[in-house]
Design a protein around this motif. Structure first.
Motif: not given
Length: 583
Positions: A191-195, A243-248, A259-260
């Motif tokens: 889901v968007e916003g998930q790390e 890396l620790r990323l955020k789903i955009l 990813l971001g």
């Protein structure tokens, strides 16, 4: 009749071990070709005694029990009955495992569930895989980005999907199909916003592909890597880095995950407005040299642009004089956190050398200066560090409209000049040489008067008029509107160089050394428009052209167009107009 089923026959034939059956075994409760459960017991030489469920015994080769390395030695397991020797059954654990594998593979093929196996070797068109039975995996089903990478799977244990289970045609498996199935299922959970965490697999010019699960990659675009400017993805991440990323964004239809990285980092632009307000002077470091200017990084990590015109007041400083890592002092000219824009200036962080120059050098001041360069339209002389003045072609000598500067002067020569005007806003300083002496040519004009009819010789022709020599070193301008011509005709249509012509003097300007002439009767003469005369005369040969202005720019002289240098410096109008009276 034998109790061996058709499927069992296929399995045995597939392994190359067909069983011969006889009527003798029909009377027995345990018959060859059956599978029975038993518990291993004592060993006899290279055989192991097996106690069967019906109380009977049999023997199995000890080597075949080694296939059950993960089972307890006395654990119950299945065996395949091969034959009877002296009232004891000859058993096979290997063939029993084949039956178990075949049943498991058939069930997996029907249900679409994964099976596990080891890639054995390279074969024609693909790879041989042990999934309890030997299977074939085509190269395109290996699930690697490049076909050659499929061979790196040899010796590795992987999960596969059974594409075909047929003991006659063979068994085909796919690693790719299972990866796509797993990938689709996993992406549906994202889901968007998930790390999440991931490992950088490959770098491209526009970003990096990060593996966030087995067979599931996401794109980390270069714009989402860092808050600072990046030339290439490798400046921020490395292959193999976790890396620790955020789903955009997740696009299930296209199967894409964006990813971001910078979205999980503190945003330095949030405090730019308070840290670096407009007109603040700060230290920075050059991080990039581009064709249009410099990228300078400030202490908190944000980067701003210094354009070429903002490098130095003199505009003599070149981008080649800067290197990545140089420390520079800059002034904040514009700050916009919303647009993430920061415009900086090295020039404005230094005192303006033009400030107070008009008061320091008022008109009429005499100076001894050195020629810095010679241009087609005049001389550039060094006044102070970073400040040059221009001696226009028309201000070199009285009565000489187009002197050959290269014959009269040379670079580095010291000359005396007079300040004519200082335009601080336009960054121009107009100088003159002829103004150092009195204009003795005024006596020439005493012999001439307005209305006087004279005869002269055509010395130069232009579309807008002709220069008529009245006497040596004295010329007048005969404009086309003062010629008996049809509308839109040119001077060349009526006159020729060297031709004698009778004209009448219509005006004399001693101060600017201009005489205007006419071939028309006084009654037909139109009112004079000196400004128009000057404007048309501007196209004469001493007016700086665009190429001259470009030459000026390459000489690192003031950036204003050289064509403007004379018309705006407060000295007499246009130098070409002086051709009216100069010879």
């Amino acid at each position: 009749m034998s109790e061996v089923s058709g499927v069992q026959d296929q399995i045995l034939n597939f392994e190359g071990n067909a069983v011969a059956l006889g009527d003798y075994f029909e009377t027995l409760s345990v018959k060859p070709g059956q599978r029975v459960n038993g518990r291993p017991g004592v060993s006899r030489a290279d055989q192991v005694l097996v106690y069967l469920e019906d109380g009977k015994t049999g023997f199995v080769p000890a080597a075949e029990l080694a296939l059950d390395a993960e089972m307890a030695p006395d654990a119950v397991r299945s065996f395949y009955v091969e034959s009877d020797e002296n009232g004891e059954w000859v058993l096979s654990r290997r063939k029993a495992l084949r039956f178990e594998a075949a049943e498991a593979l058939q069930a997996a093929a029907d249900a679409g569930t994964p099976v596990f196996g080891t890639v054995l070797s390279r074969v024609q068109g693909g790879l041989s895989v042990d999934v309890g039975m030997k299977a074939f995996m085509p190269l395109r089903e290996a699930g690697t980005k490049h076909l050659r990478e499929a061979y790196d799977l040899i010796g590795k244990r992987c999960a596969f999907k059974v594409l075909q289970f047929d003991l006659r045609k063979g068994i085909r498996v796919s690693r790719l199909a299972l990866m796509e199935q797993s990938s689709a299922a996993l992406k549906a959970q994202l889901v968007e916003g998930q790390e999440i965490e991931g490992v950088v697999k490959t770098l491209t010019r526009f970003g990096a592909f990060v593996e966030i699960a087995d067979g599931v990659d996401g794109l980390l675009h270069i714009a989402d890597m860092s808050h600072r400017h990046l030339d290439r993805p490798g400046d921020a991440v490395k292959v193999g880095e976790r890396l620790r990323l955020k789903i955009l964004d997740v696009d299930l239809e296209k199967g894409r995950v964006r990813l971001g990285l910078k979205q999980l980092l503190p945003d330095p632009w949030a405090e730019v407005g308070s840290l670096y307000p407009k007109d603040a002077v700060v230290q920075g470091k050059v991080v990039k040299v581009a064709g249009f200017g410099l990228w300078v990084q400030l202490p908190n990590g944000v980067e701003g642009v210094v354009q070429k015109k903002d490098l130095d007041w003199s505009r003599k400083v070149s981008l080649k004089q800067f290197a990545i890592g140089d420390e520079v002092t800059v002034k904040v000219m514009e700050v916009s956190p919303e647009k993430r824009r920061l415009r900086l200036s090295i020039r404005d962080a230094q005192p303006d050398p033009w400030a107070g120059l008009k008061e320091k050098y008022p008109a009429g001041t005499r100076l001894a200066l050195t020629i810095r360069s010679i241009a087609p339209f005049g001389l550039f002389v060094a006044v102070e560090e970073g400040i040059d003045g221009l001696v226009h072609l028309s201000d070199v000598a009285w009565g000489v409209s187009n002197p050959n500067l290269s014959e009269l002067y040379h670079k580095g020569q010291e000359i005396e000049v007079m300040v004519l005007d200082v335009d601080v806003e336009a960054r121009k300083m107009s100088l003159g040489i002829k103004q150092l002496t009195a204009n003795k040519r005024a006596e020439l004009y005493a012999h001439w008067s307005v209305g006087q009819e004279v005869e002269g010789k055509v010395v130069r022709l232009r579309d807008f008029g002709a220069w008529i020599e009245l006497e040596p070193t004295l010329e007048g301008l005969l404009h086309v509107r003062e010629m008996p011509l049809e509308p839109h005709a040119k001077a060349q249509d009526l006159l020729h160089v060297g031709e004698s012509v009778k004209v009448r003097i219509v005006s004399i300007d001693v101060e600017n050394e201009k005489i205007s002439l006419s071939m028309k009767p006084e009654a037909e003469q139109k009112p004079l428009e000196p400004a128009s005369d000057a404007q048309e005369a501007k196209s004469e040969d001493v007016t700086p052209t665009a190429s001259e202005a470009e030459a000026k720019s390459e000489d690192a002289t003031p950036a204003a167009s050289e064509a403007e240098a004379k018309s705006e410096d407060g000295t007499p109008e246009d130098s070409s107009s002086k051709d009216t009276v100069e010879g």
